[in-house]
Design a protein around this motif. Sequence first.
Motif, mmCIF file in Angstrom:
data_model
loop_
_atom_site.group_PDB
_atom_site.id
_atom_site.type_symbol
_atom_site.label_atom_id
_atom_site.label_comp_id
_atom_site.label_asym_id
_atom_site.label_seq_id
_atom_site.Cartn_x
_atom_site.Cartn_y
_atom_site.Cartn_z
ATOM 1 N N ASP A 8 0.811 -1.227 0.000
ATOM 2 C CA ASP A 8 0.000 0.000 0.000
ATOM 3 C C ASP A 8 0.846 1.279 0.000
ATOM 4 O OD1 ASP A 8 -3.012 -0.940 0.314
ATOM 5 O OD2 ASP A 8 -1.754 -2.297 1.455
ATOM 6 N N HIS A 10 0.638 3.539 -2.523
ATOM 7 C CA HIS A 10 -0.331 4.570 -2.917
ATOM 8 C C HIS A 10 0.315 5.854 -3.442
ATOM 9 C CE1 HIS A 10 -4.005 2.449 -2.116
ATOM 10 N NE2 HIS A 10 -3.528 2.045 -0.959
ATOM 11 N N ASP A 36 -1.233 -2.264 -4.357
ATOM 12 C CA ASP A 36 -1.641 -0.857 -4.209
ATOM 13 C C ASP A 36 -0.418 0.061 -4.275
ATOM 14 O OD1 ASP A 36 -4.271 -1.491 -4.288
ATOM 15 O OD2 ASP A 36 -4.789 -0.699 -2.312
ATOM 16 N N HIS A 62 -6.331 -1.168 -6.088
ATOM 17 C CA HIS A 62 -6.175 0.083 -6.839
ATOM 18 C C HIS A 62 -5.431 -0.169 -8.148
ATOM 19 C CE1 HIS A 62 -7.506 3.317 -3.980
ATOM 20 N NE2 HIS A 62 -7.515 2.257 -3.203
ATOM 21 N N HIS A 117 -2.611 -9.376 -1.612
ATOM 22 C CA HIS A 117 -2.951 -8.016 -1.190
ATOM 23 C C HIS A 117 -4.058 -8.052 -0.119
ATOM 24 C CE1 HIS A 117 -3.462 -3.707 -1.311
ATOM 25 N NE2 HIS A 117 -4.751 -3.845 -1.542
ATOM 26 N N HIS A 154 -3.805 -4.172 2.455
ATOM 27 C CA HIS A 154 -5.167 -3.777 2.068
ATOM 28 C C HIS A 154 -5.910 -2.947 3.109
ATOM 29 C CE1 HIS A 154 -8.602 -3.773 -0.490
ATOM 30 N NE2 HIS A 154 -9.227 -4.835 -0.024
ATOM 31 N N HIS A 156 -4.453 -1.401 5.639
ATOM 32 C CA HIS A 156 -3.504 -0.372 6.109
ATOM 33 C C HIS A 156 -3.349 -0.413 7.629
ATOM 34 C CE1 HIS A 156 -4.072 2.304 2.268
ATOM 35 N NE2 HIS A 156 -4.301 1.025 2.005
HETATM 36 ZN ZN ZN Z 1 -4.463 0.256 -0.131
#
Ligand code: ZN
Length: 244
Positions: A8, A10, A36, A62, A117, A154, A156
């Motif tokens: 993650d 991002h 992600d 994502h 994930h 996923h 976080h």
């Molecule tokens: Zn995420």
Amino acid sequence: MRRAIISDIHGNLEALTAVLHHVRQQNVQEVYCLGDIIGYGPNPCECLQQIMEFPCAVLGNHDAALIEPPREDLSETVRASVDWTKQQLAARLGTSAMNFVRSLPRSFQQADAMYVHGSPRDPTHEYVFRMDIHNEAKIADIFRRFDRVCFHGHTHIPGVMTPNEFLRPSECNNVYTIGTIPALINVGSIGQPRDGDPRACYVIYSDDTVTFHRVPYAADVTLQKILAIPELDDSFGDRLLRGE
Ligand code: ZN
């Protein structure tokens, strides 16, 4: 082998750079990414280029949104960030970015561990939260799908789930040794932590020991970048400072 496992990101280049700098000081042989890579954040191209160098990465929800038809459960703001990210990747990285995303597996199995994930039964989209420990059917179905250890992201929110309990990293002194009881390890988030601690989070896995690390980074710089991009909702930046 000592492995760093991150998830993650991002599109948060400041967080990713700080973590990879920290990783380089930990005598780690390989870095794995649990998906992600993009979404929410202002530097999808730079983050994706770094992850392309890793020996193992899996697809996040994502990332999947870049190559799949839009899902009903995506909010308007997330959809706008996906569209903006797509444009950035196409304009700056050409077809190589999408080819890489399309090449990502949804799960990855090694002799000693599984990597996804979301969850072992729906590797890209399913959330496994702390409170799910009370959902016996869900926990039983998830734990029958891997042997001893599965790493995921996923939500976080970092922690260790066994069939009996969920431990926050602080409840195990940031170190968990995997014994005979299977463990689902959430490695937390690099670019958008949501456990109330704004520092980037990742783990190092070595032999049977998982160590949670927190790395401070310049979240205010990432916030300013997000505020300057109209297609990215301001809330994606504001929450970075609070880790929520
Ligand atoms: Zn995420």
